[in-house]
Scaffold this active site. Sequence first.
Site, short mmCIF file in Angstrom:
data_model
loop_
_atom_site.label_atom_id
_atom_site.label_comp_id
_atom_site.label_asym_id
_atom_site.label_seq_id
_atom_site.Cartn_x
_atom_site.Cartn_y
_atom_site.Cartn_z
N HIS A 1 -8.55 -8.45 -5.75
CA HIS A 1 -7.31 -7.71 -5.49
C HIS A 1 -7.23 -7.25 -4.03
O HIS A 1 -6.17 -7.32 -3.40
CB HIS A 1 -7.22 -6.51 -6.44
CG HIS A 1 -6.00 -5.68 -6.27
ND1 HIS A 1 -4.75 -6.12 -6.66
CD2 HIS A 1 -5.83 -4.45 -5.76
CE1 HIS A 1 -3.86 -5.18 -6.39
NE2 HIS A 1 -4.49 -4.16 -5.84
N TRP B 1 -0.72 5.41 -2.47
CA TRP B 1 -2.03 5.07 -3.02
C TRP B 1 -3.09 5.46 -2.00
O TRP B 1 -2.91 5.21 -0.81
CB TRP B 1 -2.08 3.57 -3.31
CG TRP B 1 -3.26 3.18 -4.16
CD1 TRP B 1 -4.44 2.66 -3.72
CD2 TRP B 1 -3.37 3.30 -5.57
NE1 TRP B 1 -5.27 2.44 -4.77
CE2 TRP B 1 -4.64 2.83 -5.94
CE3 TRP B 1 -2.51 3.77 -6.57
CZ2 TRP B 1 -5.08 2.79 -7.25
CZ3 TRP B 1 -2.95 3.73 -7.88
CH2 TRP B 1 -4.21 3.25 -8.20
N PHE C 1 0.89 -1.83 12.62
CA PHE C 1 -0.02 -1.98 11.49
C PHE C 1 -1.09 -0.90 11.54
O PHE C 1 -2.07 -1.03 12.26
CB PHE C 1 -0.66 -3.38 11.57
CG PHE C 1 -1.46 -3.78 10.37
CD1 PHE C 1 -0.84 -4.36 9.28
CD2 PHE C 1 -2.84 -3.62 10.35
CE1 PHE C 1 -1.58 -4.77 8.18
CE2 PHE C 1 -3.59 -4.02 9.26
CZ PHE C 1 -2.96 -4.59 8.17
#
Length: 158
Positions: free
Chosen positions: A97, A31, A122
């Site tokens: 979201h 994504w 991360f």
Amino acid sequence: MTSDLSRYDANQLPSADVLERQRYALVVADWNSEITFAMAQGAIDTLIKHGVPEDNIDVLHVPGTVELTYGATHIMKEERVNAVIVIGCVIQGETPHFDYVCQSVTQGVATLNAQGKVPVIFSVLTVLNQQQALDRCGGKLGNKGVEGAYTAIRMANL
């Protein structure tokens, strides 16, 4: 002012003869691929630049940022790696979201790191808009993937 994510002190890294024996994995969210693929390339280029053979770098693609934690877990169970870099990009929209995705991946990576098996780095952008993401995947603020690779090497060699 935000600093260049691609700047680091290479003197803090181990020598290439150490890194040539190590394995690294990237888990990359598909994504926002324009952003995440550029970050992944920055990470790969940095690992290779410092002596990690390309054959010792594995890349696993997952659909989105929420799936990064599962992908990292899968890599850690299936392979012996010195560090895992999770790469994703979450751009804030008009719904909550954004908050749920960011919270999920942050908690997931923190949990994996608390297990202490291998460092999970991360490299997830959490930005307000597309331009902020572009600035951080090779734009004017550097590349978060480069920062992730540098951090992975440091953590793998504590």
